[in-house]
Scaffold this active site. Structure first.
Site, short mmCIF file in Angstrom:
data_model
loop_
_atom_site.label_atom_id
_atom_site.label_comp_id
_atom_site.label_asym_id
_atom_site.label_seq_id
_atom_site.Cartn_x
_atom_site.Cartn_y
_atom_site.Cartn_z
N GLY A 17 0.88 -1.37 -0.12
CA GLY A 17 0.10 0.02 0.09
C GLY A 17 0.70 1.27 0.05
N GLU A 74 -3.02 22.55 5.49
CA GLU A 74 -2.19 21.99 4.38
C GLU A 74 -2.29 22.44 3.07
OE1 GLU A 74 -1.85 17.33 5.15
OE2 GLU A 74 -3.90 17.69 5.61
N ARG A 120 -4.45 -11.94 -3.36
CA ARG A 120 -4.74 -11.29 -4.70
C ARG A 120 -3.55 -10.23 -5.16
NH1 ARG A 120 -8.26 -8.89 -1.61
NH2 ARG A 120 -8.11 -6.40 -1.62
N HIS A 172 -4.92 13.55 14.99
CA HIS A 172 -3.83 14.33 15.29
C HIS A 172 -4.28 15.67 16.27
CE1 HIS A 172 -2.41 11.97 12.17
NE2 HIS A 172 -2.84 12.59 11.31
N LEU A 231 1.01 3.89 2.41
CA LEU A 231 1.68 4.30 3.36
C LEU A 231 2.98 3.38 3.43
CD1 LEU A 231 1.43 5.89 6.15
CD2 LEU A 231 0.45 3.99 7.16
N ALA A 232 3.04 2.24 3.31
CA ALA A 232 4.25 1.44 3.46
C ALA A 232 5.24 1.99 2.40
CB ALA A 232 3.94 -0.02 2.92
N ARG A 233 4.78 2.44 1.23
CA ARG A 233 5.71 2.74 0.13
C ARG A 233 6.24 4.42 0.56
NH1 ARG A 233 5.25 5.48 -5.29
NH2 ARG A 233 3.11 6.46 -4.32
C1 BG6 Z 1 -2.55 12.06 7.78
C2 BG6 Z 1 -3.69 12.20 7.09
O1 BG6 Z 1 -2.54 11.19 8.94
O2 BG6 Z 1 -1.70 13.13 8.02
C3 BG6 Z 1 -3.32 12.94 5.72
O3 BG6 Z 1 -4.51 11.03 6.72
C4 BG6 Z 1 -2.57 14.21 6.25
O4 BG6 Z 1 -4.43 13.53 5.29
C5 BG6 Z 1 -1.43 13.90 7.03
O5 BG6 Z 1 -2.25 15.00 4.81
C6 BG6 Z 1 -0.53 14.99 7.34
O6 BG6 Z 1 0.51 14.57 7.99
P1 BG6 Z 1 2.15 15.72 7.87
O7 BG6 Z 1 3.00 14.97 8.89
O8 BG6 Z 1 2.46 15.77 6.44
O9 BG6 Z 1 1.55 16.78 8.38
#
Ligand code: BG6
EC number: 1.1.1.49
Length: 483
Positions: free
Chosen positions: A26, A226, A59, A250, A28-30
């Site tokens: 996936g 962001e 799969r 977060h 996140l791993a990459r």
């Molecule tokens: C992830 C969210 O947990 O945190 C993303 O799923 C978000 O949507 C990301 O962009 C932000 O993380 P960072 O460390 O880049 O601020």
């Protein structure tokens, strides 16, 4: 090594490990996990003997070689150092792959057996569940049914549920297989260097701790705008939205660190007890103090419902009902496609009577603030007023800045994920979330989830919908700060 305090384990190397990465094919791993593990290996922070087993449903099964190739590509694209030299060779040799479906876990069982044989007696097992939430339960149940879970630790990715009932159900599923001391619910914001620094800043400085309360602080902002949009993650985002993706995870966690009482020790239980107390003191969210926004053009993104009501932006006011913070609003904001990407905590101090300075109308200045920028590597600024040189008593804004990058060699700093994976291997739960805390956060969120205000549009590249100014009045958002 076993669980200790945070200060004790600095520089410690974990016991020998077999790490099993679910979701190894996936995103996140990459992007994060494979490059992060390689960075730990390169920094000498992985154990003497270790193996990393990638896993995914049948799969998506890969051969060991194909998994190594994938890891090489992801380190080349996202790693801080390239996949080269002895360190890479050793890391690459540690990788293998074993697919697992609930009805056919055999390839994974075989891969774990081989890896444990290679590492030798006493290897610890750590599972990292980088899988979509709907797959959590079946993976956990498979780990229980096959015995793989025995004595092992597990890292669970966010989002942890989507509301109180689903979080409770998920906790029950996990607790049927793992006891709480072996569960590491990860929130990568808590692994950021500057979050730990909030603890240092608050509790190591007689200059600050005495004023860190309602007597001196009028309001707090936790601001994580962001610049990026949803980056092709329509399917994930449509079902999640900014509140569940960023705020309940977060930003609330971060608030726990900003607002907590001094723990009696920097140990996992003490720290987490104090953070959970903050969550207990939160008032249920009032939808009247929440702005949900959606950037213009979101509904036209591929995969997004043209009538979508999903928010890509949230600003809200949180109130804590405790002796330290009663009456001090905490304003939280996060959203996609905003003007800048920043990570900022601002403490606004109460103003003294400014009457003796005739040219100083209240709230005109961007001052009287402590601004903690926790973008890695981070900076802290105190903003205050000084007298301009000259015969007249004229005030001017000034700033005192501490910058990590200018003061320390940050080359060896760890990114959030790296730090937290290391902590999980060391068995230190300080920076991981606990079941009672998570459930409490969903509980206080219920009024908002049941009664969300309509989404308000905002222009991409702006700071969100117009109404966010009213939300923080009589204060104002500390961003944009003109840097
Ligand atoms: C992830 C969210 O947990 O945190 C993303 O799923 C978000 O949507 C990301 O962009 C932000 O993380 P960072 O460390 O880049 O601020």
């Amino acid at each position: 090594m076993t669980r200790g305090t945070r200060s004790e384990h600095r520089g410690a190397v974990p016991d020998d490990h077999v790490i099993v990465l679910f979701g190894a094919t996936g995103d996140l791993a990459r992007r994060k996990l494979l490059p992060g593990l390689f960075h730990l290996a390169k920094a000498g922070l992985l154990p003497d003997r270790y193996r990393i087993v990638g896993s995914a449903p049948a799969r998506e099964a890969l051969s060991d070689d194909a998994f190594r190739k994938r890891a090489r590509e992801s380190v080349a694209e996202f790693g801080r150092s390239g996949p080269e030299g002895k360190a890479w060779q050793r890391f690459e040799e540690s990788l293998s792959f074993g697919s697992a479906d609930p009805e056919d876990p055999e390839p994974l069982l075989a891969a774990v057996r081989d890896a444990e044989q290679a590492v030798g007696d006493g290897a610890r097992r750590l599972f990292h569940l980088a899988v979509p939430p709907k797959a959590f339960a079946s993976v956990i149940e498979m780990l229980g049914a096959t015995g793989l879970a025995d004595g092992a630790r597990v890292i669970v990715e966010k989002p942890f549920g989507t509301d109180l009932p689903s979080a409770r159900a998920l906790n029950a599923t996990i607790h049927a297989v793992f006891d709480e001391s072996r569960i590491f619910r990860i929130d990568h914001f808590l692994g950021k260097e500057s979050v730990d620094n909030i603890l240092a800043l608050r509790f190591a400085n007689g200059l600050l701790e005495p004023v860190w309360n309602r007597e001196h602080i009028s309001h707090v902002q936790i601001d994580v705008p962001e610049k990026i949009g949803i980056e092709g993650r329509a399917q994930f985002f449509e079902g999640t939205g900014t509140f569940r993706d960023m705020i309940v995870t977060h930003l609330f966690q971060l608030m726990g660190f900003v607002a907590m009482e001094p723990p009696t020790a920097l140990a996992a239980k003490r720290l987490r007890d104090e953070k959970e107390k903050v969550f207990q003191s939160m008032r249920p969210l009032d939808p009247a103090h929440v702005v949900r926004g959606q950037y213009d053009g979101y509904r036209g993104e591929p995969g997004v419902d043209p009538r979508s009501d999903t928010e890509t932006f949230v600003a809200l006011r949180v109130e804590l009902d405790n002796w330290r913070w009663a009456g001090v609003p905490f304003y939280l904001r996060s959203g996609k496609s905003l003007a800048e990407g920043r990570h900022v905590v601002t403490l606004g101090f109460r103003e003294p009577a400014l009457r003796m300075f005739p040219t100083a109308p209240r709230h005109r200045y961007r001052t009287n603030e402590l601004v903690i920028d926790f973008d890695d590597p981070g900076r802290i600024a105190a903003r205050f007023l000084v007298k301009e040189p000259g015969p007249a008593m004229r005030l001017s804004e000034a700033e005192m800045v501490f910058s990590y990058a200018e003061s320390f060699n940050t080359m060896y700093a760890l990114e959030g994920y790296e730090r937290l994976i290391l902590d999980a291997m060391l068995g230190d739960q300080s920076l991981f979330t606990r079941s009672d805390g998570i459930e409490r956060l969903w509980e206080v969120s219920t009024p908002l989830l049941e009664n969300p205000p309509p989404v308000e549009p905002y222009a991409p590249g702006s700071w969100g919908p117009q109404s966010i100014g009213r939300l923080v009045a009589p204060y104002r958002w500390s961003l944009p700060d003109g840097r």
